[in-house]
Scaffold this motif. Structure first.
Motif, PDB file in Angstrom:
ATOM      1  N   GLY A   7     -57.973 -12.496  40.495  1.00  0.00           N
ATOM      2  CA  GLY A   7     -57.277 -11.920  41.640  1.00  0.00           C
ATOM      3  C   GLY A   7     -55.943 -11.311  41.289  1.00  0.00           C
ATOM      4  O   GLY A   7     -55.298 -10.710  42.133  1.00  0.00           O
ATOM      5  N   GLY A   8     -55.496 -11.453  40.044  1.00  0.00           N
ATOM      6  CA  GLY A   8     -54.200 -10.904  39.667  1.00  0.00           C
ATOM      7  C   GLY A   8     -53.093 -11.927  39.857  1.00  0.00           C
ATOM      8  O   GLY A   8     -53.314 -13.099  40.176  1.00  0.00           O
ATOM      9  N   GLU A   9     -51.886 -11.482  39.667  1.00  0.00           N
ATOM     10  CA  GLU A   9     -50.726 -12.376  39.766  1.00  0.00           C
ATOM     11  C   GLU A   9     -50.474 -12.757  41.216  1.00  0.00           C
ATOM     12  O   GLU A   9     -50.511 -11.929  42.124  1.00  0.00           O
ATOM     13  N   LYS A  10     -50.199 -14.037  41.440  1.00  0.00           N
ATOM     14  CA  LYS A  10     -50.003 -14.549  42.797  1.00  0.00           C
ATOM     15  C   LYS A  10     -48.533 -14.384  43.174  1.00  0.00           C
ATOM     16  O   LYS A  10     -47.686 -15.208  42.818  1.00  0.00           O
ATOM     17  N   THR A  11     -48.250 -13.328  43.891  1.00  0.00           N
ATOM     18  CA  THR A  11     -46.869 -13.010  44.271  1.00  0.00           C
ATOM     19  C   THR A  11     -46.672 -12.959  45.782  1.00  0.00           C
ATOM     20  O   THR A  11     -45.537 -12.851  46.247  1.00  0.00           O
ATOM     21  N   GLU A  12     -47.751 -13.051  46.565  1.00  0.00           N
ATOM     22  CA  GLU A  12     -47.653 -12.888  48.014  1.00  0.00           C
ATOM     23  C   GLU A  12     -47.625 -14.246  48.722  1.00  0.00           C
ATOM     24  O   GLU A  12     -48.192 -15.226  48.251  1.00  0.00           O
ATOM     25  N   LYS A  13     -46.937 -14.277  49.858  1.00  0.00           N
ATOM     26  CA  LYS A  13     -46.896 -15.498  50.656  1.00  0.00           C
ATOM     27  C   LYS A  13     -48.294 -15.837  51.172  1.00  0.00           C
ATOM     28  O   LYS A  13     -49.100 -14.942  51.426  1.00  0.00           O
ATOM     29  N   PRO A  14     -48.588 -17.120  51.324  1.00  0.00           N
ATOM     30  CA  PRO A  14     -49.915 -17.496  51.820  1.00  0.00           C
ATOM     31  C   PRO A  14     -50.118 -17.020  53.258  1.00  0.00           C
ATOM     32  O   PRO A  14     -49.189 -17.038  54.075  1.00  0.00           O
ATOM     33  N   THR A  15     -51.321 -16.602  53.550  1.00  0.00           N
ATOM     34  CA  THR A  15     -51.665 -16.151  54.893  1.00  0.00           C
ATOM     35  C   THR A  15     -51.840 -17.362  55.817  1.00  0.00           C
ATOM     36  O   THR A  15     -52.008 -18.494  55.343  1.00  0.00           O
TER      37      THR A  15
END
Length: 388
Positions: A7-15
């Motif tokens: 999924g790539g680098e985890k940089t986003e806030k959780p939904t």
């Protein structure tokens, strides 16, 4: 493949969906420090009351023990044991209940009470020692060490404040009443407990912030994961069906409300119904409600209840029902026919006639090229009705 997975680098806030799933799995950020130190604060205020009750109860028991010793009796001994138990419970239960309530409230303040069975399920991953070693020697271990040092320093400061009073008390204890000595010792111990508990509370708040930050970091998502989650939600037939049902219900309710303020309701007379409304802000009269079968019956009932005139014009009603959607202006081809109906309704209003069912017998309009509602072919319509 990126370093954090496909999924790539985890940089986003959780939904919200990810947070909801984490909560269901028991992944709620919380610290045990808060409940522990709040319990210590509560105990520092409840203990004096418990000691006072215990002292009074013990005095009464010792007097009864002397009476039983003078006149031994099995029944008296049983009564004495029952009173001793009730005295102990009366002294200890308020303290235990207070600490229990504080513990529950502290847990509820950190995300509520969550009952999750997943953490209790056996897992081979829990036997892996490497995550534990990473926590021990990583940032988590450093934070735990810092907390221990701060608590030790706080307790040392509290002892430093009370040691002078204790020295003076020991030096002069021979000339002081026993009650005074006990009172000074009690006050010193309570002060030490409260200072340590307040320091622990400050640490508990800081620990909660650290735990929450670590938890949110673990739950971060990549752009790919967010897109996949949206696709799953959009593609779920249950979600789509629920969304469609909600939209249809909202449209139906809005349509039923709009028909009560319409200028006229054109009927077939029983098969279809179309409500029209005209305003100077409109370019042309608009269809505000329409339906067939049961929906048409309900539209006629609402029109009758709210004094909306009903005009029986079969060709015009069928043409409008088949060619117009709700909220749409009528086609230019039907301007003349609709104008005749609105003029007829205005004449009724001028005569003081409100509502009612009318059949003026107008010349059928030219509907060539327009889709027309029929009796046998069913077509879906907005708002939950069906055309036929």
């Amino acid at each position: 493949m990126a370093k954090d997975g496909p999924g790539g680098e985890k940089t986003e806030k959780p939904t919200p969906q990810r947070l909801k799933k984490a909560r269901k799995d028991g992944q709620v950020p919380r610290t045990q420090e808060l409940g522990t130190w709040l319990g210590a604060v509560a105990a520092s205020f409840l203990l004096p009351a418990m000691v006072g009750r215990s002292y009074d109860g013990a005095q009464a028991l010792f007097r009864q023990i002397g009476e039983v010793a003078e006149r031994p009796d099995v029944a008296a001994i049983q009564v004495l044991l029952g009173q001793a138990l009730s005295t102990f419970l009366a002294a200890a239960l308020p303290l235990a209940a207070g600490v229990l309530v504080v513990g529950v409230l502290s847990s509820a303040a950190q995300g509520g009470i969550v009952f999750a069975s997943k953490p209790l399920k056996p897992s081979l991953g829990k036997l892996n020692p490497f995550p534990g070693l990473k926590r021990m020697f990583g940032g988590h271990g450093l934070w735990e060490t810092a907390k221990a040092l701060i608590k030790t320093i706080a307790i040392g400061v509290a002892i430093g404040f009370t040691v002078d009073d204790a020295k003076m008390l020991v030096a002069s204890s021979g000339s002081m009443p026993l009650g005074t000595v006990a009172s000074v010792f009690t006050d010193s111990a309570l002060m030490m407990l409260r200072v340590a508990a307040l320091t622990g509370l400050v640490l508990a708040v800081a620990d909660y912030m650290v735990v929450r930050m670590q938890s949110m970091k673990k739950l971060k998502m990549s752009h790919y994961e967010i897109k996949q989650e949206h696709k799953q939600q959009e593609g779920d037939p249950h979600v789509k069906g629920h969304r469609r049902a909600v939209m249809m219900a909202q449209a139906r309710n809005r349509m039923m409300t709009d028909v009560t303020t319409a200028d006229v309701l054109l009927t077939n007379p029983t098969h279809v119904a179309v409500a029209l409304k005209y305003s100077s802000s409109f370019g042309a009269p608009r269809v505000v409600a329409k339906g067939s079968g049961e929906v048409a019956r309900r539209l006629r009932e609402l029109a009758a209840e709210h004094g909306v005139p009903q005009v029986r014009d079969i060709p015009l009603a069928r043409a409008l029902h088949g060619s117009c959607d709700i909220g749409q202006e009528i086609p230019p081809q039907l301007f003349t026919a609709v104008a005749r109906v609105l003029a007829f309704v205005m004449q009724l209003g001028a005569k003081g006639i409100k509502g009612g069912v009318h059949q003026p017998g107008f010349t059928p309009p030219d509907t060539e090229g327009l889709p027309v509602a029929g009796r046998r072919r069913a077509t879906p319509v907005a708002g939950g009705g069906t055309g036929a």
